[in-house]
Design an enzyme around this catalytic site. Sequence first.
Site, PDB file in Angstrom:
ATOM      1  N   GLN A  36       0.854  -1.203   0.000  1.00  0.00           N
ATOM      2  CA  GLN A  36       0.000   0.000   0.000  1.00  0.00           C
ATOM      3  C   GLN A  36       0.883   1.245   0.000  1.00  0.00           C
ATOM      4  O   GLN A  36       2.094   1.163   0.210  1.00  0.00           O
ATOM      5  CB  GLN A  36      -0.919  -0.017   1.216  1.00  0.00           C
ATOM      6  CG  GLN A  36      -0.217  -0.326   2.513  1.00  0.00           C
ATOM      7  CD  GLN A  36      -1.091  -1.060   3.534  1.00  0.00           C
ATOM      8  OE1 GLN A  36      -2.337  -1.126   3.472  1.00  0.00           O
ATOM      9  NE2 GLN A  36      -0.424  -1.628   4.536  1.00  0.00           N
ATOM     10  N   HIS A  67      -8.516   3.430  19.816  1.00  0.00           N
ATOM     11  CA  HIS A  67      -7.707   2.390  20.456  1.00  0.00           C
ATOM     12  C   HIS A  67      -8.224   2.031  21.852  1.00  0.00           C
ATOM     13  O   HIS A  67      -8.207   0.862  22.241  1.00  0.00           O
ATOM     14  CB  HIS A  67      -6.241   2.829  20.518  1.00  0.00           C
ATOM     15  CG  HIS A  67      -5.587   2.881  19.176  1.00  0.00           C
ATOM     16  ND1 HIS A  67      -4.985   4.016  18.665  1.00  0.00           N
ATOM     17  CD2 HIS A  67      -5.501   1.946  18.199  1.00  0.00           C
ATOM     18  CE1 HIS A  67      -4.528   3.764  17.457  1.00  0.00           C
ATOM     19  NE2 HIS A  67      -4.826   2.523  17.141  1.00  0.00           N
ATOM     20  N   ASP A 161      -7.876  -4.934  13.801  1.00  0.00           N
ATOM     21  CA  ASP A 161      -7.578  -3.510  13.624  1.00  0.00           C
ATOM     22  C   ASP A 161      -7.040  -3.330  12.209  1.00  0.00           C
ATOM     23  O   ASP A 161      -5.852  -3.046  11.992  1.00  0.00           O
ATOM     24  CB  ASP A 161      -6.535  -3.076  14.665  1.00  0.00           C
ATOM     25  CG  ASP A 161      -6.080  -1.643  14.480  1.00  0.00           C
ATOM     26  OD1 ASP A 161      -4.978  -1.304  14.993  1.00  0.00           O
ATOM     27  OD2 ASP A 161      -6.795  -0.868  13.812  1.00  0.00           O
ATOM     28  N   PRO A 168      -5.465  -4.923   0.816  1.00  0.00           N
ATOM     29  CA  PRO A 168      -5.063  -6.077   1.655  1.00  0.00           C
ATOM     30  C   PRO A 168      -6.059  -6.385   2.782  1.00  0.00           C
ATOM     31  O   PRO A 168      -6.111  -7.498   3.278  1.00  0.00           O
ATOM     32  CB  PRO A 168      -3.704  -5.648   2.202  1.00  0.00           C
ATOM     33  CG  PRO A 168      -3.619  -4.184   2.049  1.00  0.00           C
ATOM     34  CD  PRO A 168      -4.459  -3.851   0.859  1.00  0.00           C
TER      35      PRO A 168
END
Length: 286
Positions: A36, A67, A161, A168
Site C-alpha cells: 500500500q 484504540h 484492527d 489487503p
Amino acid sequence: MTDDTMPGWTVERLHNGWGQALEESEVLYDNETDHQRLRVFTNPRFGRVLTLDGVVQTTEADNFIYHEMLTHVPILAHGAARRVLIIGGGDGGMAREVLRHHGIAHVTMVEIDAGVVEFSKQYLPMLSAGAFGDPRLTLVIDDGAAFMKTTEDKFDVIIVDSTDPIGPGEVLFTDTFYGHAKRALTPGGILVTQNGVPFMQGDELTNTLRAFKALFSDWGCYLATVPTYAGGPMAFGWGTDGDGRSVDVDTLRQRYTAAGLETDYYTPAVHKGAFALPGYVERLMP
Ligand code: SAM
C-alpha cells in the site's frame, strides 16, 4: 491523495460523493510498500496523520478514542483475559492500549506490512509508546487471514484492527476469516472488529454481523465517534459465546480501577452506553 484543486491539502475519498480534506503542514513520509501507499503528514488540528492508500488510518490527536474502545471494552468485559491477538494494528496504538493491562500475559500482533511497523516506530512513536519493545508482544509479519487459518493458538480476545475492506484488508471481512477467528477463541472469548462508519458503510457492518449471527450466541456492535473517521459514529463488531456483554457497570468500574487505567474516552458508563444503537444502525442488523 493530494488534490490539485486544494494545493497543500490531502483529500480522502473513501466514500462515494463525500470527501474529507486535511491540510498538510509538512509531509514527513510518502512511499509505496509492497502492499500500500504510506503517507505521514502533520496537520494543525490532528498532529501527525497516517494514511494508507489515501485513507486516514490514525492521527496523533484522536487515536485514543479508537484504540481505547477496541481494547478496554472486550478486555474489561471478559474480566480475565490473558492472551490477546491483534490482526493489523501496524501503527502500534492497539498494542499500546492492550499492554496497559497488567493481567495480559501475551499479545500476538499479525501485521501484513512490515513497512507500516518500521515507519510508525520512526514517524509515529507516540502511537506505540514503547509497545514494540514490550517482552509480552510477539510481532508476526503475515496476512492475518493466512495466520487465522493455520494458527493452533487460542486467544481470550481477538481484535481486528485492519484497514477498510479494500486492498489487503478485504480478506479480513469474510465469513471464512470470521470462522477461523471463532475457532481460535477460548471459551467465553470475544472477537471485536473495526467495522467502519455505518452511516457511510452500512453494508459492511451488515455483512460482518450476518456472519457473526451465524457464529456466535451473542453478536452485535457498539459505537464510538472518531473525528477523522468521517461520517458519524464508527461501529465495532462484537461476537462471543460468553456473557461479556452482560457485565454490569459496577463490575466494570471495579475492573477498570483494579487495572489502574487512566483513559480519555473509555469509562465504564461509556462502555455500557456504546451498545445502545440509534435506529438507523439498528436497521442494519441482519
Ligand atoms: N485505525 C485504522 C482504521 O480504523 O482503519 C486501522 C489502522 S492500522 C494502520 C490498519 C493496519 O491493517 C495496517 O497496518 C495494514 O497494513 C493492516 N492490514 C491490512 N490488511 C491486512 C491483512 N490482510 N493482514 C494483516 N494486516 C493487514
